[in-house]
Design a protein around this motif. Structure first.
Motif, PDB file in Angstrom:
ATOM      1  N   ARG A  45       0.831  -1.211   0.000  1.00  0.00           N
ATOM      2  CA  ARG A  45       0.000   0.000   0.000  1.00  0.00           C
ATOM      3  C   ARG A  45       0.865   1.260   0.000  1.00  0.00           C
ATOM      4  O   ARG A  45       0.571   2.231  -0.721  1.00  0.00           O
ATOM      5  CB  ARG A  45      -0.929  -0.027   1.214  1.00  0.00           C
ATOM      6  CG  ARG A  45      -1.846   1.193   1.348  1.00  0.00           C
ATOM      7  CD  ARG A  45      -2.853   1.279   0.218  1.00  0.00           C
ATOM      8  NE  ARG A  45      -3.738   2.417   0.400  1.00  0.00           N
ATOM      9  CZ  ARG A  45      -4.967   2.333   0.927  1.00  0.00           C
ATOM     10  NH1 ARG A  45      -5.442   1.169   1.332  1.00  0.00           N
ATOM     11  NH2 ARG A  45      -5.718   3.413   1.042  1.00  0.00           N
ATOM     12  N   LEU A  46       1.943   1.254   0.772  1.00  0.00           N
ATOM     13  CA  LEU A  46       2.834   2.408   0.812  1.00  0.00           C
ATOM     14  C   LEU A  46       3.494   2.653  -0.547  1.00  0.00           C
ATOM     15  O   LEU A  46       3.616   3.787  -0.998  1.00  0.00           O
ATOM     16  CB  LEU A  46       3.903   2.213   1.888  1.00  0.00           C
ATOM     17  CG  LEU A  46       3.411   2.204   3.347  1.00  0.00           C
ATOM     18  CD1 LEU A  46       4.562   1.842   4.285  1.00  0.00           C
ATOM     19  CD2 LEU A  46       2.833   3.562   3.725  1.00  0.00           C
ATOM     20  N   VAL A  47       3.907   1.571  -1.202  1.00  0.00           N
ATOM     21  CA  VAL A  47       4.545   1.689  -2.521  1.00  0.00           C
ATOM     22  C   VAL A  47       3.534   2.165  -3.557  1.00  0.00           C
ATOM     23  O   VAL A  47       3.843   3.028  -4.392  1.00  0.00           O
ATOM     24  CB  VAL A  47       5.171   0.346  -2.939  1.00  0.00           C
ATOM     25  CG1 VAL A  47       5.632   0.393  -4.399  1.00  0.00           C
ATOM     26  CG2 VAL A  47       6.356  -0.003  -2.040  1.00  0.00           C
ATOM     27  N   VAL A  48       2.328   1.620  -3.514  1.00  0.00           N
ATOM     28  CA  VAL A  48       1.290   2.035  -4.461  1.00  0.00           C
ATOM     29  C   VAL A  48       0.967   3.520  -4.288  1.00  0.00           C
ATOM     30  O   VAL A  48       0.850   4.262  -5.269  1.00  0.00           O
ATOM     31  CB  VAL A  48       0.020   1.179  -4.290  1.00  0.00           C
ATOM     32  CG1 VAL A  48      -1.161   1.793  -5.035  1.00  0.00           C
ATOM     33  CG2 VAL A  48       0.265  -0.236  -4.792  1.00  0.00           C
ATOM     34  N   GLU A  49       0.822   3.954  -3.041  1.00  0.00           N
ATOM     35  CA  GLU A  49       0.505   5.361  -2.789  1.00  0.00           C
ATOM     36  C   GLU A  49       1.589   6.271  -3.370  1.00  0.00           C
ATOM     37  O   GLU A  49       1.290   7.294  -3.995  1.00  0.00           O
ATOM     38  CB  GLU A  49       0.376   5.619  -1.279  1.00  0.00           C
ATOM     39  CG  GLU A  49      -0.789   4.899  -0.611  1.00  0.00           C
ATOM     40  CD  GLU A  49      -2.100   5.658  -0.755  1.00  0.00           C
ATOM     41  OE1 GLU A  49      -2.159   6.615  -1.537  1.00  0.00           O
ATOM     42  OE2 GLU A  49      -3.061   5.275  -0.069  1.00  0.00           O
ATOM     43  N   GLU A  50       2.853   5.894  -3.183  1.00  0.00           N
ATOM     44  CA  GLU A  50       3.932   6.708  -3.728  1.00  0.00           C
ATOM     45  C   GLU A  50       3.981   6.606  -5.251  1.00  0.00           C
ATOM     46  O   GLU A  50       4.305   7.574  -5.941  1.00  0.00           O
ATOM     47  CB  GLU A  50       5.282   6.277  -3.134  1.00  0.00           C
ATOM     48  CG  GLU A  50       6.457   7.118  -3.593  1.00  0.00           C
ATOM     49  CD  GLU A  50       6.281   8.603  -3.339  1.00  0.00           C
ATOM     50  OE1 GLU A  50       6.757   9.400  -4.175  1.00  0.00           O
ATOM     51  OE2 GLU A  50       5.677   8.977  -2.317  1.00  0.00           O
ATOM     52  N   MET A  91      -0.065  -7.426  -5.595  1.00  0.00           N
ATOM     53  CA  MET A  91      -0.124  -5.973  -5.480  1.00  0.00           C
ATOM     54  C   MET A  91      -1.401  -5.383  -6.072  1.00  0.00           C
ATOM     55  O   MET A  91      -1.652  -4.185  -5.931  1.00  0.00           O
ATOM     56  CB  MET A  91       1.100  -5.361  -6.163  1.00  0.00           C
ATOM     57  CG  MET A  91       2.425  -5.911  -5.640  1.00  0.00           C
ATOM     58  SD  MET A  91       3.888  -5.194  -6.445  1.00  0.00           S
ATOM     59  CE  MET A  91       3.926  -3.580  -5.667  1.00  0.00           C
ATOM     60  N   GLU A  92      -2.203  -6.213  -6.723  1.00  0.00           N
ATOM     61  CA  GLU A  92      -3.397  -5.699  -7.404  1.00  0.00           C
ATOM     62  C   GLU A  92      -4.402  -5.089  -6.446  1.00  0.00           C
ATOM     63  O   GLU A  92      -4.960  -4.020  -6.710  1.00  0.00           O
ATOM     64  CB  GLU A  92      -4.058  -6.809  -8.223  1.00  0.00           C
ATOM     65  CG  GLU A  92      -3.270  -7.241  -9.440  1.00  0.00           C
ATOM     66  CD  GLU A  92      -3.997  -8.301 -10.246  1.00  0.00           C
ATOM     67  OE1 GLU A  92      -5.172  -8.607  -9.912  1.00  0.00           O
ATOM     68  OE2 GLU A  92      -3.407  -8.830 -11.201  1.00  0.00           O
ATOM     69  N   GLN A  93      -4.646  -5.752  -5.318  1.00  0.00           N
ATOM     70  CA  GLN A  93      -5.656  -5.245  -4.390  1.00  0.00           C
ATOM     71  C   GLN A  93      -5.231  -3.919  -3.804  1.00  0.00           C
ATOM     72  O   GLN A  93      -6.057  -3.020  -3.590  1.00  0.00           O
ATOM     73  CB  GLN A  93      -5.918  -6.253  -3.271  1.00  0.00           C
ATOM     74  CG  GLN A  93      -7.115  -5.884  -2.383  1.00  0.00           C
ATOM     75  CD  GLN A  93      -8.402  -5.744  -3.177  1.00  0.00           C
ATOM     76  OE1 GLN A  93      -8.752  -6.620  -3.963  1.00  0.00           O
ATOM     77  NE2 GLN A  93      -9.111  -4.636  -2.983  1.00  0.00           N
ATOM     78  N   GLY A  94      -3.935  -3.763  -3.534  1.00  0.00           N
ATOM     79  CA  GLY A  94      -3.444  -2.490  -3.017  1.00  0.00           C
ATOM     80  C   GLY A  94      -3.700  -1.351  -3.987  1.00  0.00           C
ATOM     81  O   GLY A  94      -4.046  -0.242  -3.575  1.00  0.00           O
ATOM     82  N   ASP A  97      -7.479  -0.656  -4.022  1.00  0.00           N
ATOM     83  CA  ASP A  97      -7.895   0.042  -2.804  1.00  0.00           C
ATOM     84  C   ASP A  97      -7.696   1.546  -2.942  1.00  0.00           C
ATOM     85  O   ASP A  97      -8.400   2.335  -2.307  1.00  0.00           O
ATOM     86  CB  ASP A  97      -7.096  -0.472  -1.597  1.00  0.00           C
ATOM     87  CG  ASP A  97      -7.544  -1.848  -1.151  1.00  0.00           C
ATOM     88  OD1 ASP A  97      -8.647  -2.285  -1.551  1.00  0.00           O
ATOM     89  OD2 ASP A  97      -6.782  -2.501  -0.411  1.00  0.00           O
ATOM     90  N   CYS A  98      -6.716   1.939  -3.766  1.00  0.00           N
ATOM     91  CA  CYS A  98      -6.439   3.361  -3.964  1.00  0.00           C
ATOM     92  C   CYS A  98      -7.165   3.932  -5.176  1.00  0.00           C
ATOM     93  O   CYS A  98      -7.487   5.116  -5.197  1.00  0.00           O
ATOM     94  CB  CYS A  98      -4.935   3.580  -4.128  1.00  0.00           C
ATOM     95  SG  CYS A  98      -3.955   3.101  -2.692  1.00  0.00           S
TER      96      CYS A  98
END
Length: 209
Positions: A45-50, A91-94, A97-98
């Motif tokens: 989630r942190l990587v996806v957000e960035e 990583m798809e769900q992360g 989620d965003c």
């Protein structure tokens, strides 16, 4: 944050105690499956957000419930995700989620039994992917061979390499060097560049170890 030796193509997630603890849990052989999944999803989630911060925004004006005007921003349209199966699917769900409505494609790449080279077996993308910015998802960048083949497939479908951002949890210097030499304008976002990658990630995450 950039790391010396790789130039602006490498984006490192800002390090703090929370990120370091998650990295430690994922590398620890004694971590239970439940704790592994929980920590992996948090780091993803942190990587996806960035990763989303690397995509283009445009300005917009809105009206608040109290009638005031607010100058804000919004994502420009035309983004999508592509996961490299199978570990990239973690990583798809992360990403969803965003970005609830984001489209996600898939690539299956495996080693050829005779040549031991990475070989593409399956690829399915949004039909207009050539016009999109692509978040390529692959949690462990080790040799770089799999990612290089995935990029080649995306390029064959009309995607510019400077429109692709790899979202990865852990990367090796060798993998980074291989990709940047092949695609100098390609961007990698990761939490760590370390000689030893936790290559057990996929099997542990999906409970097949």
């Amino acid at each position: 944050m950039e790391m010396d030796g790789f130039g602006p193509q490498l984006k490192l997630l800002k390090m703090n105690d929370q990120v370091r603890e998650l990295q430690t849990i994922l590398r620890d052989k004694c971590t239970s499956w439940g704790d592994f999944i929980f920590s992996a999803d948090r780091l993803i989630r942190l990587v996806v957000e960035e990763g989303l911060n690397q995509l283009p925004y445009s300005g917009c004006n809105v009206t608040t419930p109290t009638g005031h005007k607010y100058e804000g921003i919004k994502f420009e349209k035309g983004n999508c995700g592509v996961s490299i199966m199978r570990s990239g699917e973690a990583m798809e769900q992360g990403l969803r989620d965003c970005c609830r409505s984001i489209r996600i494609g898939k690539i299956l790449i495996q080693s050829d039994e005779e040549t031991r080279k990475a070989k593409v077996y399956y690829a399915k993308f949004p039909p207009d992917i050539a016009r999109r910015k692509v978040l390529l998802m692959y949690p462990i960048l080790s040799t770089g061979n799999t990612v290089i083949e995935a990029i080649k497939v995306l390029v064959e479908h009309g995607v510019s390499t400077n429109h692709i951002i790899l979202l990865s949890l852990f990367s090796t210097p060798h993998g980074m060097k291989s990709i940047i030499e092949e695609f100098p304008d390609f961007t990698v976002l990761t939490t760590e560049v370390h000689p030893v990658a936790p290559t057990h990630f996929g099997k542990k995450y999906f409970g097949t170890d």
